[in-house]
Scaffold this motif. Structure first.
Motif, PDB file in Angstrom:
ATOM      1  N   HIS A   8       9.099  51.008  -5.853  1.00  0.00           N
ATOM      2  CA  HIS A   8       8.916  49.670  -6.422  1.00  0.00           C
ATOM      3  C   HIS A   8       7.491  49.167  -6.212  1.00  0.00           C
ATOM      4  O   HIS A   8       6.974  48.389  -7.018  1.00  0.00           O
ATOM      5  CB  HIS A   8       9.932  48.683  -5.844  1.00  0.00           C
ATOM      6  N   ASP A   9       6.822  49.622  -5.130  1.00  0.00           N
ATOM      7  CA  ASP A   9       5.420  49.257  -4.924  1.00  0.00           C
ATOM      8  C   ASP A   9       4.524  49.918  -5.974  1.00  0.00           C
ATOM      9  O   ASP A   9       3.606  49.292  -6.510  1.00  0.00           O
ATOM     10  CB  ASP A   9       4.963  49.667  -3.522  1.00  0.00           C
ATOM     11  N   ILE A  10       4.795  51.184  -6.223  1.00  0.00           N
ATOM     12  CA  ILE A  10       4.020  51.903  -7.240  1.00  0.00           C
ATOM     13  C   ILE A  10       4.234  51.263  -8.603  1.00  0.00           C
ATOM     14  O   ILE A  10       3.286  51.050  -9.371  1.00  0.00           O
ATOM     15  CB  ILE A  10       4.416  53.390  -7.258  1.00  0.00           C
ATOM     16  N   ASP A  11       5.478  50.913  -8.901  1.00  0.00           N
ATOM     17  CA  ASP A  11       5.786  50.259 -10.181  1.00  0.00           C
ATOM     18  C   ASP A  11       5.034  48.934 -10.311  1.00  0.00           C
ATOM     19  O   ASP A  11       4.436  48.643 -11.362  1.00  0.00           O
ATOM     20  CB  ASP A  11       7.298  50.018 -10.276  1.00  0.00           C
ATOM     21  N   ARG A  13       2.244  48.003  -8.797  1.00  0.00           N
ATOM     22  CA  ARG A  13       0.809  48.244  -8.922  1.00  0.00           C
ATOM     23  C   ARG A  13       0.450  48.715 -10.321  1.00  0.00           C
ATOM     24  O   ARG A  13      -0.593  48.347 -10.868  1.00  0.00           O
ATOM     25  CB  ARG A  13       0.364  49.261  -7.877  1.00  0.00           C
ATOM     26  N   ILE A  14       1.312  49.534 -10.901  1.00  0.00           N
ATOM     27  CA  ILE A  14       1.065  49.990 -12.268  1.00  0.00           C
ATOM     28  C   ILE A  14       1.146  48.817 -13.245  1.00  0.00           C
ATOM     29  O   ILE A  14       0.321  48.692 -14.149  1.00  0.00           O
ATOM     30  CB  ILE A  14       2.061  51.098 -12.659  1.00  0.00           C
ATOM     31  N   ALA A  15       2.136  47.945 -13.064  1.00  0.00           N
ATOM     32  CA  ALA A  15       2.275  46.780 -13.938  1.00  0.00           C
ATOM     33  C   ALA A  15       1.021  45.916 -13.873  1.00  0.00           C
ATOM     34  O   ALA A  15       0.519  45.438 -14.912  1.00  0.00           O
ATOM     35  CB  ALA A  15       3.504  45.966 -13.539  1.00  0.00           C
ATOM     36  N   GLN A  16       0.501  45.705 -12.682  1.00  0.00           N
ATOM     37  CA  GLN A  16      -0.703  44.889 -12.524  1.00  0.00           C
ATOM     38  C   GLN A  16      -1.916  45.576 -13.144  1.00  0.00           C
ATOM     39  O   GLN A  16      -2.710  44.948 -13.847  1.00  0.00           O
ATOM     40  CB  GLN A  16      -0.951  44.618 -11.042  1.00  0.00           C
ATOM     41  N   ALA A  17      -2.064  46.870 -12.904  1.00  0.00           N
ATOM     42  CA  ALA A  17      -3.193  47.618 -13.465  1.00  0.00           C
ATOM     43  C   ALA A  17      -3.137  47.608 -14.983  1.00  0.00           C
ATOM     44  O   ALA A  17      -4.160  47.420 -15.660  1.00  0.00           O
ATOM     45  CB  ALA A  17      -3.187  49.051 -12.937  1.00  0.00           C
ATOM     46  N   VAL A  46      -3.285  53.838  -8.147  1.00  0.00           N
ATOM     47  CA  VAL A  46      -2.412  54.394  -9.191  1.00  0.00           C
ATOM     48  C   VAL A  46      -3.227  54.953 -10.354  1.00  0.00           C
ATOM     49  O   VAL A  46      -2.704  55.110 -11.461  1.00  0.00           O
ATOM     50  CB  VAL A  46      -1.419  53.329  -9.707  1.00  0.00           C
ATOM     51  N   THR A  47      -4.503  55.272 -10.118  1.00  0.00           N
ATOM     52  CA  THR A  47      -5.329  55.838 -11.200  1.00  0.00           C
ATOM     53  C   THR A  47      -6.155  57.016 -10.688  1.00  0.00           C
ATOM     54  O   THR A  47      -7.348  57.106 -10.963  1.00  0.00           O
ATOM     55  CB  THR A  47      -6.267  54.764 -11.798  1.00  0.00           C
ATOM     56  N   THR A  48      -5.507  57.929  -9.969  1.00  0.00           N
ATOM     57  CA  THR A  48      -6.217  59.090  -9.432  1.00  0.00           C
ATOM     58  C   THR A  48      -5.401  60.360  -9.642  1.00  0.00           C
ATOM     59  O   THR A  48      -4.180  60.311  -9.866  1.00  0.00           O
ATOM     60  CB  THR A  48      -6.488  58.942  -7.931  1.00  0.00           C
ATOM     61  N   ARG A  49      -6.090  61.474  -9.528  1.00  0.00           N
ATOM     62  CA  ARG A  49      -5.430  62.771  -9.645  1.00  0.00           C
ATOM     63  C   ARG A  49      -4.409  62.965  -8.522  1.00  0.00           C
ATOM     64  O   ARG A  49      -3.338  63.544  -8.734  1.00  0.00           O
ATOM     65  CB  ARG A  49      -6.461  63.897  -9.614  1.00  0.00           C
ATOM     66  N   PRO A 273      12.424  47.734 -13.758  1.00  0.00           N
ATOM     67  CA  PRO A 273      11.093  48.200 -13.363  1.00  0.00           C
ATOM     68  C   PRO A 273      10.158  48.245 -14.574  1.00  0.00           C
ATOM     69  O   PRO A 273      10.579  48.589 -15.686  1.00  0.00           O
ATOM     70  CB  PRO A 273      11.363  49.607 -12.820  1.00  0.00           C
ATOM     71  N   PHE A 274       8.912  47.910 -14.379  1.00  0.00           N
ATOM     72  CA  PHE A 274       7.943  47.876 -15.475  1.00  0.00           C
ATOM     73  C   PHE A 274       7.894  49.209 -16.205  1.00  0.00           C
ATOM     74  O   PHE A 274       7.844  49.252 -17.443  1.00  0.00           O
ATOM     75  CB  PHE A 274       6.563  47.528 -14.915  1.00  0.00           C
ATOM     76  N   VAL A 275       7.908  50.319 -15.480  1.00  0.00           N
ATOM     77  CA  VAL A 275       7.742  51.630 -16.118  1.00  0.00           C
ATOM     78  C   VAL A 275       8.961  52.028 -16.927  1.00  0.00           C
ATOM     79  O   VAL A 275       8.900  52.979 -17.711  1.00  0.00           O
ATOM     80  CB  VAL A 275       7.424  52.712 -15.068  1.00  0.00           C
ATOM     81  N   PHE A 276      10.089  51.313 -16.742  1.00  0.00           N
ATOM     82  CA  PHE A 276      11.265  51.574 -17.566  1.00  0.00           C
ATOM     83  C   PHE A 276      11.209  50.791 -18.881  1.00  0.00           C
ATOM     84  O   PHE A 276      11.777  51.207 -19.883  1.00  0.00           O
ATOM     85  CB  PHE A 276      12.540  51.176 -16.822  1.00  0.00           C
TER      86      PHE A 276
END
Length: 461
Positions: A8-11, A13-17, A46-49, A273-276
């Motif tokens: 949920h933290d990754i989700d 951070r992605i939503a904010q980015a 959330v923007t790295t290899r 979740p944002f990514v859904f």
């Protein structure tokens, strides 16, 4: 550090980015000088290899992380290539172009293109077009470098082999080019003939003579009043919409498509979740844009909304349909040009002229490569979304009658679909099944092509 982040933290951070990136892109389109800062540098988590690789491992058993990986792919490439994207827009807006006898001062590529679209007199339009293509060679160089940097970044990310699986929301992705071929065959009878230059083809896609019934001003208020009584916007707070300048009926087509896009981006679940509920290659958004954008080539729209007589509504629908076919073939051209940057200079130039002649009926100046049309990772999504939007239209007509766009029941069905998470179960993995962002299938697109063929037969048969 990233291994410590919960799904949920990754989700989050992605939503904010994603929100910061999309806002920066909108500002960049309006004013490159105000948008130089790379906002994604502040979202490196959330923007790295390393995050991409990590999610490839953790996402096998976690549906949120599996869906998040597509966003990490898209945002990482945007972060790496941001400075080049800014350079392209700076060139687009730089005032370097002189058009003798037509303009007193220097103009930008963006302004000259607007002049081409607005100019009705062929001789003046040709003068603007020549000035445009002469200056376009500089933007072409930047466009090639941007495409090359993106390809290099994809390789560095370790995602080169997964590029089509990620950017082409179609199963199987390899079927995309066969679909393009079939679209070109289906629309071949409607390609404008007799044109000698590219700007004449572009002008044929504006439907200048289909101007009856439209409001004097193109505004968000008109769009809201059109759909407000149906309940489409109830409880939905649409953000500001940058509407196109009115240059013919196609301007209203684009405004309706943009309205559909913004609506689809906004009317989503607030709890999921944002990514859904969102994807960087969002096929559902593209479908909604096409669904609303194709309304004007429906004669019923002309009768019920524009208050035209039936005969005039049919004539105007045909004119708009011909213009939209030009747009569809341009979208097909964008798909065919994917990977163009990997060829040698001479091979690229030859292929560009060959493909523009094949799709648009006339070879474009080599200076227009990566300029007109532009290139984007979203090209396959938009192309497929246009076709599926035609199928969505047919489905709504079958369920709610020809004037579905005025039916509260049809709109309720659309809003119900919007509330559904665009996910499906993937049972092809040996490990625990996961949920992935919605994708279409070759079979579904085949059915959409049949719908497109039937629609063209009704209009032109």
């Amino acid at each position: 550090m990233s291994m410590d982040l919960a799904p949920h933290d990754i989700d989050g951070r992605i939503a904010q980015a994603a929100a910061h990136w999309r806002s920066a892109v909108r500002k960049l389109r309006r004013d490159p000088d105000a948008s130089r800062r790379n906002v994604l540098e502040g979202h490196r988590a959330v923007t790295t290899r390393s995050m991409w690789v990590e999610l490839g491992e953790r996402g096998v058993k976690d549906p949120v992380l599996a869906a998040a990986r597509t966003w990490v792919y898209a945002l990482t490439l945007e972060r790496v290539c941001w400075s080049w994207r800014v350079s392209v827009f700076e060139k687009l807006h730089a005032q370097h172009i002189l058009v003798p006898d037509l303009e007193p001062g220097r103009l930008s590529l963006r302004t000259v293109l607007d002049r081409i679209l607005c100019e009705a007199e062929p001789g003046r339009r040709r003068d603007y077009a020549i000035a445009f293509e002469n200056e376009a060679r500089h933007m072409r160089s930047l466009g090639i470098v941007l495409a090359e940097r993106r390809a290099e970044a994809t390789t560095a990310l370790g995602a080169r082999q997964l590029k089509d699986n990620t950017e082409v929301p179609l199963d199987p992705p390899a079927a995309l080019f066969d679909i393009v071929k079939r679209v070109l065959e289906l629309t071949e009878p409607f390609v404008p003939r007799g044109h000698r230059r590219w700007e004449e083809v572009i002008a044929s896609g504006l439907a200048r003579d289909a101007g009856e019934g439209w409001p004097a001003q193109l505004s968000v208020r008109w769009l809201a009043e059109l759909f407000g009584p149906t309940g489409l916007l109830k409880g939905v707070g649409l953000p500001a919409i940058d509407l196109p300048k009115p240059t013919g009926a196609v301007s209203f087509v684009r405004a309706l498509a943009l309205f559909g896009q913004v609506y689809a981006e906004t009317d989503v679940s607030s709890s999921a979740p944002f990514v859904f509920k969102r994807s960087p290659f969002d096929l559902r958004v593209a479908r909604r844009a096409a669904l609303f954008g194709t309304l004007p080539f429906d004669p019923v729209f002309g009768v019920r909304v524009l208050n035209l007589g039936r005969a005039r509504a049919m004539d105007q629908a045909r004119q708009i349909a011909r213009a939209l076919i030009v747009t569809l073939r341009m979208d097909a051209l964008r798909v065919l040009l994917r990977g163009q940057e990997e060829l040698s200079f001479s091979a690229r130039e030859d292929r560009f002229q060959q493909l523009t002649e094949q799709t648009m009926g006339v070879p474009f100046s080599p200076n227009l490569e990566f300029v007109l049309p532009t290139s984007s990772p979203l090209d396959p999504t938009r192309f497929l979304g246009t076709l599926l939007g035609v199928a969505d239209r047919r489905s709504l007509i079958e369920r709610f009658d020809e004037d579905w766009f005025r039916s509260p029941h049809a709109i309720e069905a659309i809003r119900s679909e919007q509330a559904e998470l665009p996910l499906k179960k993937d049972t092809t993995l040996d490990a625990q099944p996961v949920f992935l962002p919605f994708r279409t299938t070759e079979k579904e697109v085949d059915a959409a092509l049949l719908d497109l063929g039937r629609l063209l037969a009704v209009l032109f048969g």
